[in-house]
Design a protein around this motif. Sequence first.
Motif, PDB file in Angstrom:
ATOM      1  N   ILE A 232     -57.561 -18.223  93.754  1.00  9.15           N
ATOM      2  CA  ILE A 232     -56.960 -18.894  92.610  1.00  9.15           C
ATOM      3  C   ILE A 232     -55.478 -19.162  92.855  1.00  9.15           C
ATOM      4  CG2 ILE A 232     -56.328 -18.612  90.181  1.00  9.15           C
ATOM      5  CD1 ILE A 232     -58.916 -17.136  89.739  1.00  9.15           C
ATOM      6  N   SER A 233     -54.793 -18.210  93.485  1.00  4.58           N
ATOM      7  CA  SER A 233     -53.365 -18.390  93.737  1.00  4.58           C
ATOM      8  C   SER A 233     -53.117 -19.553  94.683  1.00  4.58           C
ATOM      9  CB  SER A 233     -52.761 -17.103  94.317  1.00  4.58           C
ATOM     10  OG  SER A 233     -53.326 -16.795  95.576  1.00  4.58           O
ATOM     11  N   LYS A 234     -53.987 -19.720  95.687  1.00 10.98           N
ATOM     12  CA  LYS A 234     -53.825 -20.837  96.617  1.00 10.98           C
ATOM     13  C   LYS A 234     -54.049 -22.168  95.917  1.00 10.98           C
ATOM     14  CE  LYS A 234     -52.662 -18.934 100.495  1.00 10.98           C
ATOM     15  NZ  LYS A 234     -51.337 -19.225 101.088  1.00 10.98           N
ATOM     16  N   PHE A 235     -55.049 -22.218  95.045  1.00  4.53           N
ATOM     17  CA  PHE A 235     -55.254 -23.445  94.295  1.00  4.53           C
ATOM     18  C   PHE A 235     -54.065 -23.723  93.397  1.00  4.53           C
ATOM     19  CE2 PHE A 235     -59.940 -23.378  95.100  1.00  4.53           C
ATOM     20  CZ  PHE A 235     -60.006 -24.651  95.629  1.00  4.53           C
ATOM     21  N   GLY A 236     -53.476 -22.666  92.854  1.00  6.62           N
ATOM     22  CA  GLY A 236     -52.293 -22.832  92.032  1.00  6.62           C
ATOM     23  C   GLY A 236     -51.161 -23.460  92.817  1.00  6.62           C
ATOM     24  N   GLU A 237     -50.971 -23.012  94.071  1.00  9.25           N
ATOM     25  CA  GLU A 237     -49.941 -23.591  94.932  1.00  9.25           C
ATOM     26  C   GLU A 237     -50.206 -25.074  95.175  1.00  9.25           C
ATOM     27  OE1 GLU A 237     -48.631 -21.611  98.561  1.00  9.25           O
ATOM     28  OE2 GLU A 237     -49.737 -19.851  97.897  1.00  9.25           O
ATOM     29  N   MET A 238     -51.465 -25.392  95.492  1.00  8.34           N
ATOM     30  CA  MET A 238     -51.813 -26.768  95.802  1.00  8.34           C
ATOM     31  C   MET A 238     -51.627 -27.669  94.585  1.00  8.34           C
ATOM     32  SD  MET A 238     -55.130 -25.968  98.178  1.00  8.34           S
ATOM     33  CE  MET A 238     -55.586 -27.667  98.453  1.00  8.34           C
ATOM     34  N   PHE A 239     -52.025 -27.178  93.412  1.00  8.73           N
ATOM     35  CA  PHE A 239     -51.830 -27.966  92.200  1.00  8.73           C
ATOM     36  C   PHE A 239     -50.349 -28.222  91.951  1.00  8.73           C
ATOM     37  CE2 PHE A 239     -56.068 -26.289  90.492  1.00  8.73           C
ATOM     38  CZ  PHE A 239     -56.724 -27.466  90.820  1.00  8.73           C
ATOM     39  N   LYS A 240     -49.514 -27.214  92.194  1.00  8.64           N
ATOM     40  CA  LYS A 240     -48.079 -27.365  91.965  1.00  8.64           C
ATOM     41  C   LYS A 240     -47.472 -28.388  92.937  1.00  8.64           C
ATOM     42  CE  LYS A 240     -46.146 -25.546  89.360  1.00  8.64           C
ATOM     43  NZ  LYS A 240     -45.797 -25.970  87.966  1.00  8.64           N
ATOM     44  N   ILE A 241     -47.914 -28.341  94.197  1.00 12.06           N
ATOM     45  CA  ILE A 241     -47.436 -29.305  95.185  1.00 12.06           C
ATOM     46  C   ILE A 241     -47.822 -30.720  94.765  1.00 12.06           C
ATOM     47  CG2 ILE A 241     -47.722 -30.129  97.559  1.00 12.06           C
ATOM     48  CD1 ILE A 241     -48.123 -27.158  98.331  1.00 12.06           C
ATOM     49  N   VAL A 242     -49.079 -30.874  94.339  1.00  9.15           N
ATOM     50  CA  VAL A 242     -49.538 -32.186  93.896  1.00  9.15           C
ATOM     51  C   VAL A 242     -48.744 -32.646  92.674  1.00  9.15           C
ATOM     52  CG1 VAL A 242     -51.481 -33.419  92.867  1.00  9.15           C
ATOM     53  CG2 VAL A 242     -51.856 -31.962  94.851  1.00  9.15           C
ATOM     54  N   GLU A 243     -48.551 -31.754  91.717  1.00  4.13           N
ATOM     55  CA  GLU A 243     -47.841 -32.100  90.480  1.00  4.13           C
ATOM     56  C   GLU A 243     -46.429 -32.591  90.755  1.00  4.13           C
ATOM     57  OE1 GLU A 243     -46.057 -29.583  86.758  1.00  4.13           O
ATOM     58  OE2 GLU A 243     -48.118 -29.134  87.376  1.00  4.13           O
ATOM     59  N   ASN A 244     -45.768 -32.008  91.737  1.00  3.24           N
ATOM     60  CA  ASN A 244     -44.374 -32.341  92.022  1.00  3.24           C
ATOM     61  C   ASN A 244     -44.201 -33.518  92.969  1.00  3.24           C
ATOM     62  OD1 ASN A 244     -43.474 -30.240  90.402  1.00  3.24           O
ATOM     63  ND2 ASN A 244     -43.400 -28.779  92.096  1.00  3.24           N
ATOM     64  N   ASN A 245     -45.261 -33.918  93.665  1.00  5.58           N
ATOM     65  CA  ASN A 245     -45.090 -34.900  94.737  1.00  5.58           C
ATOM     66  C   ASN A 245     -46.021 -36.100  94.687  1.00  5.58           C
ATOM     67  OD1 ASN A 245     -43.075 -33.574  96.720  1.00  5.58           O
ATOM     68  ND2 ASN A 245     -44.513 -31.927  96.268  1.00  5.58           N
ATOM     69  N   VAL A 246     -46.938 -36.145  93.738  1.00  7.66           N
ATOM     70  CA  VAL A 246     -47.981 -37.166  93.774  1.00  7.66           C
ATOM     71  C   VAL A 246     -48.066 -37.940  92.458  1.00  7.66           C
ATOM     72  CG1 VAL A 246     -50.475 -37.562  94.021  1.00  7.66           C
ATOM     73  CG2 VAL A 246     -49.341 -35.829  95.426  1.00  7.66           C
ATOM     74  N   LYS A 247     -48.355 -39.250  92.567  1.00 13.40           N
ATOM     75  CA  LYS A 247     -48.743 -40.081  91.437  1.00 13.40           C
ATOM     76  C   LYS A 247     -50.017 -40.831  91.828  1.00 13.40           C
ATOM     77  CE  LYS A 247     -45.378 -39.325  88.508  1.00 13.40           C
ATOM     78  NZ  LYS A 247     -45.629 -38.676  87.193  1.00 13.40           N
ATOM     79  N   THR A 248     -50.900 -41.071  90.858  1.00 16.36           N
ATOM     80  CA  THR A 248     -52.167 -41.731  91.164  1.00 16.36           C
ATOM     81  C   THR A 248     -52.742 -42.356  89.899  1.00 16.36           C
ATOM     82  OG1 THR A 248     -54.388 -41.425  92.118  1.00 16.36           O
ATOM     83  CG2 THR A 248     -53.532 -39.638  90.739  1.00 16.36           C
ATOM     84  N   ASN A 249     -53.689 -43.275  90.079  1.00 14.92           N
ATOM     85  CA  ASN A 249     -54.460 -43.782  88.943  1.00 14.92           C
ATOM     86  C   ASN A 249     -55.868 -43.211  88.937  1.00 14.92           C
ATOM     87  OD1 ASN A 249     -55.362 -45.214  91.196  1.00 14.92           O
ATOM     88  ND2 ASN A 249     -55.685 -47.117  90.066  1.00 14.92           N
ATOM     89  N   LEU A 250     -56.115 -42.227  89.804  1.00 18.70           N
ATOM     90  CA  LEU A 250     -57.385 -41.511  89.780  1.00 18.70           C
ATOM     91  C   LEU A 250     -57.354 -40.493  88.646  1.00 18.70           C
ATOM     92  CD1 LEU A 250     -57.941 -40.827  93.582  1.00 18.70           C
ATOM     93  CD2 LEU A 250     -59.643 -41.879  92.076  1.00 18.70           C
ATOM     94  N   GLY A 251     -58.238 -40.675  87.682  1.00 16.15           N
ATOM     95  CA  GLY A 251     -58.336 -39.721  86.590  1.00 16.15           C
ATOM     96  C   GLY A 251     -59.254 -38.571  86.947  1.00 16.15           C
ATOM     97  N   MET A 252     -59.366 -37.612  86.045  1.00 14.01           N
ATOM     98  CA  MET A 252     -60.194 -36.441  86.301  1.00 14.01           C
ATOM     99  C   MET A 252     -61.653 -36.825  86.488  1.00 14.01           C
ATOM    100  SD  MET A 252     -59.627 -33.299  86.771  1.00 14.01           S
ATOM    101  CE  MET A 252     -60.538 -31.779  86.977  1.00 14.01           C
TER     102      MET A 252
END
Length: 314
Positions: A232-252
């Motif tokens: 879970i902690s690793k996924f948390g890291e990856m989500f944070k990296i994505v949140e700070n560095n990525v934009k997309t029009n792909l929805g959930m």
Amino acid sequence: MREQKQKKRKWLWITLSIIGLLVLGTGGYAFYLYKTATDTVAKIQENIGREKSEKRPQAVAFKEKDPISILLMGVDERKGDRGRSDSLILLTVNPNKKSMNMVSIPRDTRTEIIGKGKEDKINHAYAFGGTEMAIDTVEHFLDVPVDYFVKVNMESFKDIVDAVGGVEVNNDLYFEYEGKTFNEGLIQLDGADALSYSRMRYGDDRGDFGRQLRQRQVIEAVIAKGANISSISKFGEMFKIVENNVKTNLGMDEMWSIQENYKDARNTMEQHQIKGAGDTIGGIYYYIVPEEERTALSNQLKEHLELSGTTASN
């Protein structure tokens, strides 16, 4: 300064590929953390004012496994300035053929900038009109639809490799680069190591081919590692990296559908280099792509996307 920019461009497309392909490679456990994933995806949304490409007769149907295309954009954004796209990579994903095509578009490619009414370097489209103009220009240049985009800050590559706990690759060439030694055989790479490993070119007789091989090794290793993360902690890291560095029009919903119906496409990847030559026009350097090369590539992509018609127009 110029040397630093050139080095960044050499490895930037790796970052883009990893970000985009994690959507295809990450296992179902990531979506077990549905609330965290939903919150992250909501924060990285960018609306480009359209539901589908004009080059498609109808919207993509995920359940019918329609092939899709994703434009990966690397941007060098500065405060108060949207910057320019330092890298443009088009992925076509065909779940029926269980394959992907990756096309790296040289940043200096001379083409018509859609919405600007003039020919210029393709990476200037983003500077002129942001994501929407960049997408419209790529669609016009390759004469294929761009269904989705993933825009990433170019500084995130090392963080991505470190977030999955590093990667292991099978190195077929001993070399030293940027103060680091890379032995033959299986080697472990952290983020900084992976960056250097993927940059080296001139110490390899295979030139670009050898460098691209190493880049692909890193991409595939990150995808494989990301697909098997159970922390879970690793996924948390990856989500944070994505949140700070990525934009997309792909929805959930789209990401869920891709994970469910398209993930096998990552098993086979074909890379395409756009052939052309440099030329100076009006004192400015451009990369000139012959019309027959552009048309041939366009037709290949249309076939992979299972689109009717095989004639590119520009």
